[in-house]
Enzyme design. Structure first.
Site: not given
Ligand code: ATR
Length: 268
Positions: A65, A101, A126, A128, A130, A150, A152-153, A208, A210
């Site tokens: 994206k 989206d 989250g 990321g 999405a 999130n 990672t704050v 978000m 499924y």
């Molecule tokens: P996408 O494009 O699908 O959102 P992404 O950019 O890799 O994928 O983002 C994944 C999200 O899921 C992030 O918010 C990630 O948290 P971090 O920013 O701290 O990495 C979160 N995430 C993935 N695995 C996780 C886990 N085991 N516990 C908590 N958050 C998780």
């Protein structure tokens, strides 16, 4: 003449988008094909160049994206605000990158589920790609006191600053939410409990993602904690597709029967 469309991603083989768009085309009498296009991780631009030499548009899914955002010539306001493109449409002066989206999520929440977004105290898990695509649309729809939480704050903070909402870590999430939206990919790995269970008690929880094999881990967890209602992201998938279809064809398909028929094959 038949127009050609596709969804580009990696992996993309299990995408439901071809079935959804085929159903839209049949329901509306539009003459088109819609396939899948798996591009190498570093090969989005070449794949898009090649397909759109004759194709009329693309949907873009994980992980492209952001590549799509860079590839297009211009952005619609939703894509510009979110920094991500999930739909590419032809424009007079090149290719326009759009993001459907956020509208897809809000349409599913308000039209299918009849969950009120306006005035709903909203927690988003989250930060990321999405989540990036939906924060603006939820705020525009009137979600209140929006908080992005999130692991990672710093990522949550950066996103929140961009959209003028609040941020915190998953550990800091309090309670009192009307709407909780999961946009972390953690749910897919099977860990339901990302935040304290109290946070979802009495709230409506939307995942978000499924699952084709039953309720998603997040939905199962939220229900067990005492959520008022839970829903997975299949409706959002159908609604974002309908919005893309409308951008390409100028016709709005009726989504309810198509969602029901797909839901028939995808228990929730
Ligand atoms: P996408 O494009 O699908 O959102 P992404 O950019 O890799 O994928 O983002 C994944 C999200 O899921 C992030 O918010 C990630 O948290 P971090 O920013 O701290 O990495 C979160 N995430 C993935 N695995 C996780 C886990 N085991 N516990 C908590 N958050 C998780």
């Amino acid at each position: 003449m038949t127009d050609h469309y596709a969804v580009v991603g990696n992996p993309v083989g299990h995408s439901l988008s071809p079935a959804i768009h085929a159903a839209f085309a049949q329901a509306t009498g539009e003459d088109l094909t819609y396939g899948t296009l798996e591009a190498p991780i570093d090969g989005f631009a070449q794949a898009a160049d090649r397909f759109l030499a004759t194709g009329k548009g693309l949907n873009v899914t994980v992980p492209f994206k952001l590549d799509a955002w860079r590839w297009v010539d211009r952005h619609d306001p939703h894509a510009a605000a979110s920094g991500a493109v999930n739909t590419i449409i032809p424009a007079a002066d090149g290719w326009l990158g759009c993001n459907t989206d956020g509208l897809g999520l809000v349409a599913d929440l308000t039209e299918h589920l009849r969950w009120q977004v306006a005035g709903a105290r909203t927690l988003i898990l989250g930060a990321g790609g999405a989540v990036q695509g939906v924060v603006g649309a939820l705020s525009e729809a009137g979600a209140e006191g929006v908080m992005v939480a999130n692991r990672t704050v710093a990522k949550a903070q950066a996103l929140a600053d961009r959209f003028g909402v609040q941020a915190c870590s998953l550990d800091e999430v309090g309670d009192g939410w009307d709407l909780i939206v999961n946009g972390t990919s953690a749910g897919l790995a099977g860990t339901g409990g990302l935040i304290a269970g109290d946070a979802v008690v009495g709230g409506r929880c939307y995942d978000m993602f499924y699952s084709r094999d039953g309720a998603t881990p997040f939905c199962t967890w939220a229900k067990a904690q005492g959520a008022r209602a839970v829903a997975d992201g299949l409706g959002m998938l159908v609604e974002q597709a309908a919005q893309a279809f409308y951008l390409w064809r100028g016709v709005r398909p009726d989504t309810a029967p198509i969602l029901a028929s797909i839901r028939g094959g995808v228990p929730s």
